[in-house]
Design a protein around this motif. Structure first.
Motif, PDB file in Angstrom:
ATOM      1  N   ILE A   1      98.088   9.354 -65.960  1.00  0.00           N
ATOM      2  CA  ILE A   1      98.677  10.185 -66.976  1.00  0.00           C
ATOM      3  C   ILE A   1      98.956  11.568 -66.541  1.00  0.00           C
ATOM      4  N   HIS A   2      98.259  12.196 -66.103  1.00  0.00           N
ATOM      5  CA  HIS A   2      98.581  13.447 -65.436  1.00  0.00           C
ATOM      6  C   HIS A   2      99.661  13.541 -64.377  1.00  0.00           C
ATOM      7  N   SER A   3      99.666  12.754 -63.581  1.00  0.00           N
ATOM      8  CA  SER A   3     100.615  12.492 -62.567  1.00  0.00           C
ATOM      9  C   SER A   3     102.068  12.088 -63.042  1.00  0.00           C
TER      10      SER A   3
ATOM     11  N   GLU B   1     102.793  12.825 -65.963  1.00  0.00           N
ATOM     12  CA  GLU B   1     103.408  13.872 -66.880  1.00  0.00           C
ATOM     13  C   GLU B   1     104.104  15.006 -66.150  1.00  0.00           C
ATOM     14  N   HIS B   2     103.587  15.295 -64.924  1.00  0.00           N
ATOM     15  CA  HIS B   2     104.125  16.247 -64.111  1.00  0.00           C
ATOM     16  C   HIS B   2     105.633  15.878 -63.849  1.00  0.00           C
ATOM     17  N   LEU B   3     105.755  14.555 -63.207  1.00  0.00           N
ATOM     18  CA  LEU B   3     107.006  14.075 -62.555  1.00  0.00           C
ATOM     19  C   LEU B   3     108.226  13.745 -63.892  1.00  0.00           C
TER      20      LEU B   3
ATOM     21  N   GLU C   1      99.385  26.851 -60.819  1.00  0.00           N
ATOM     22  CA  GLU C   1     100.480  26.153 -61.756  1.00  0.00           C
ATOM     23  C   GLU C   1      99.810  25.120 -62.726  1.00  0.00           C
ATOM     24  N   CYS C   2      98.602  24.649 -62.244  1.00  0.00           N
ATOM     25  CA  CYS C   2      98.102  23.324 -63.167  1.00  0.00           C
ATOM     26  C   CYS C   2      96.645  23.606 -63.536  1.00  0.00           C
ATOM     27  N   GLY C   3      96.208  23.101 -64.656  1.00  0.00           N
ATOM     28  CA  GLY C   3      94.730  23.412 -65.093  1.00  0.00           C
ATOM     29  C   GLY C   3      93.879  22.325 -64.153  1.00  0.00           C
ATOM     30  N   ASN C   4      94.295  21.158 -63.610  1.00  0.00           N
ATOM     31  CA  ASN C   4      93.380  20.276 -62.933  1.00  0.00           C
ATOM     32  C   ASN C   4      94.288  19.663 -61.762  1.00  0.00           C
TER      33      ASN C   4
HETATM   34 ZN   LIG Z   1      98.703  19.533 -64.431  1.00  0.00          ZN
END
Ligand SMILES: [Zn+2]
Length: 155
Positions: A48-50, A52-54, A117-120
């Motif tokens: 999900i996180h990956s 989301e970024h793209l 840039e990111c929280g995780n």
């Molecule tokens: Zn992130």
């Protein structure tokens, strides 16, 4: 308390698809449903996180960059919400398909993948997002702007 609109949809009839979730004035919320609800087949947090970024990066840099209000994951791990202002459904559908193709073919660095840039930032993997984009595009490739409504099971 009032039930929010997304809880009034019968999730038993939702499949991997894109739906109109709600319309508020000139803003349309799309239900970008990548997994069928209530199966064990949910997306991992890393996926999900990956994705989301793209997805967010490409949607905010593409043809609808001035119309995209928000892109974000559903807590149930089965899809994303996409909020777009003042745009035709066909343009959104075409752009989502184009962005999925872009993600599927992407081999660059993950955008926003630093501690600043990111929280995780360690929890990101371009490969996971690519695999998901390929399989989801296959599911929605024939969808048109006439197919965006939820199914009710009453037909
Ligand atoms: Zn992130």
């Amino acid at each position: 308390m009032n039930k929010i609109a997304s809880f009034t949809v019968d999730h038993r009839f939702i499949r991997e698809w894109i739906y109109i979730s709600r319309i508020d004035g000139d803003i349309t919320t799309y239900d970008v449903r990548m997994r069928k609800p209530n199966t064990d087949n949910v997306m991992s947090n890393a996926l999900i996180h990956s994705f989301e970024h793209l997805f967010a990066t490409f949607m905010r840099n593409g043809a609808l960059k001035d119309n995209v209000i928000y892109v974000g994951p559903m807590g149930c791990q089965t899809g994303f919400y996409l909020l777009v202002r003042d745009t035709r459904h066909k343009a959104v559908l075409d752009e989502v398909k184009r962005v999925l193709t872009e993600i599927a073919e992407y081999s660059g660095e993950m955008p926003g993948s630093s501690e600043i840039e990111c929280g995780n930032y360690r929890n990101l993997d371009v490969g996971l997002a690519r695999i998901e984009a390929i399989s989801y595009l296959e599911k929605i490739k024939d969808e048109t702007e006439n197919d965006l409504n939820y199914e009710t099971g009453e037909n």
